[in-house]
Motif scaffolding. Structure first.
Motif, short mmCIF file in Angstrom:
data_model
loop_
_atom_site.label_atom_id
_atom_site.label_comp_id
_atom_site.label_asym_id
_atom_site.label_seq_id
_atom_site.Cartn_x
_atom_site.Cartn_y
_atom_site.Cartn_z
N LYS A 67 0.82 -1.21 0.00
CA LYS A 67 0.00 0.00 0.00
C LYS A 67 0.85 1.25 0.00
N HIS A 68 2.07 1.16 0.56
CA HIS A 68 2.92 2.34 0.72
C HIS A 68 4.13 2.35 -0.22
N ASP A 85 -1.00 -3.09 3.76
CA ASP A 85 -0.18 -2.18 4.54
C ASP A 85 1.27 -2.68 4.55
N PHE A 86 2.21 -1.75 4.48
CA PHE A 86 3.62 -2.13 4.41
C PHE A 86 4.03 -3.02 5.58
N PHE A 87 3.66 -2.64 6.77
CA PHE A 87 4.10 -3.40 7.93
C PHE A 87 3.40 -4.76 8.04
N LYS A 88 2.18 -4.85 7.53
CA LYS A 88 1.52 -6.16 7.47
C LYS A 88 2.24 -7.05 6.46
N THR A 89 2.67 -6.46 5.36
CA THR A 89 3.43 -7.21 4.35
C THR A 89 4.75 -7.70 4.95
N SER A 119 9.85 5.16 9.21
CA SER A 119 10.32 4.02 10.01
C SER A 119 10.48 2.75 9.19
N ALA A 120 10.24 2.81 7.87
CA ALA A 120 10.29 1.61 7.04
C ALA A 120 11.67 0.97 7.04
N ILE A 121 12.72 1.78 7.04
CA ILE A 121 14.08 1.24 7.00
C ILE A 121 14.35 0.36 8.21
#
Length: 222
Positions: A67-68, A85-89, A119-121
């Motif tokens: 999504k992101h 969602d990125f964090f769900k992925t 915070s993705a990194i």
């Protein structure tokens, strides 16, 4: 030190132009030890590559359209649903045992996750600090700076959508020529990232073709 290209597409991607066979042939020709085939939202190209006898080690994977933005997941043989969602992925990929790389994290037009999620990194194993498909190098440099700030290893990928450009992004990895050793070395920071830029004319040509495909898909949906 192994020479690896950690980000390659084949014609199993919607915008890929070369066959798996052509990619493997070019990888061997330019002296690569290993390549990661990470087609968009499919593992079919990587699975096909694993059936072909080659001196080049194939690391199967997928580039997931979250999504992101985009996320590379290596070492998996099943599709991860796009659009989540990125964090769900990330959680799904972790549960599958994948190695996670954040590709082109600061590229506005190419679904860079870190633009939207600072915070993705912190959620991944490594950062793509060199991607050969940049017109200018500022986004690569920023990716490298942020990776160092968060203590994340750096890798490189050509992001080749045509076999001509396989090997334009090189990750040197201090590892044995097998996937577990390579993954352990990446996680341990035993990497060097570098390469050369995809020629501007080729990059813009591929981008225009991709834009045309998107427009045609939208027209056909109406």
């Amino acid at each position: 030190m192994l020479k690896c290209d950690m980000h390659i597409h084949t014609n199993y991607s919607h915008d890929g132009e070369s066959s798996v066979e052509e990619v493997l042939e070019k990888a061997k020709k330019v002296g690569l030890d290993a390549i990661a085939i990470v087609d968009h939202d499919t593992v079919a190209g990587a699975q096909h590559a694993l059936t072909i006898k080659s001196d080049v080690l194939v690391i199967p994977g997928i580039e997931v359209s979250t999504k992101h933005g985009h996320l590379l997941v290596l070492g998996v043989n099943k599709v991860i649903p796009p659009g989540l969602d990125f964090f769900k992925t990330v959680k799904i990929a972790r549960d599958m045992g994948g190695l996670l790389i954040l590709p082109h994290p600061y590229h506005q037009l190419r679904h860079g996750v870190a633009i939207k999620l600072k915070s993705a990194i912190e959620a991944v194993d490594a950062v793509e600090s060199f991607n050969s498909r940049y017109i200018v190098g500022s986004a690569n440099k920023k990716a490298g700076r942020k990776a160092r700030f968060f203590g994340k290893p750096c890798v490189a990928g050509s992001d080749a959508h045509n076999a001509r450009f396989v090997g334009y992004g090189i990750t040197k990895i201090d590892a044995e020529k097998n996937i577990p050793s390579i993954f352990a070395a990446i996680r341990g920071g035993k990497t060097e990232a570098g390469g050369k830029m995809t020629p501007l004319r080729a990059y813009t040509g591929q981008s225009l073709k991709n834009t045309k495909r998107k427009i045609m898909r939208r027209v056909h949906r109406r």
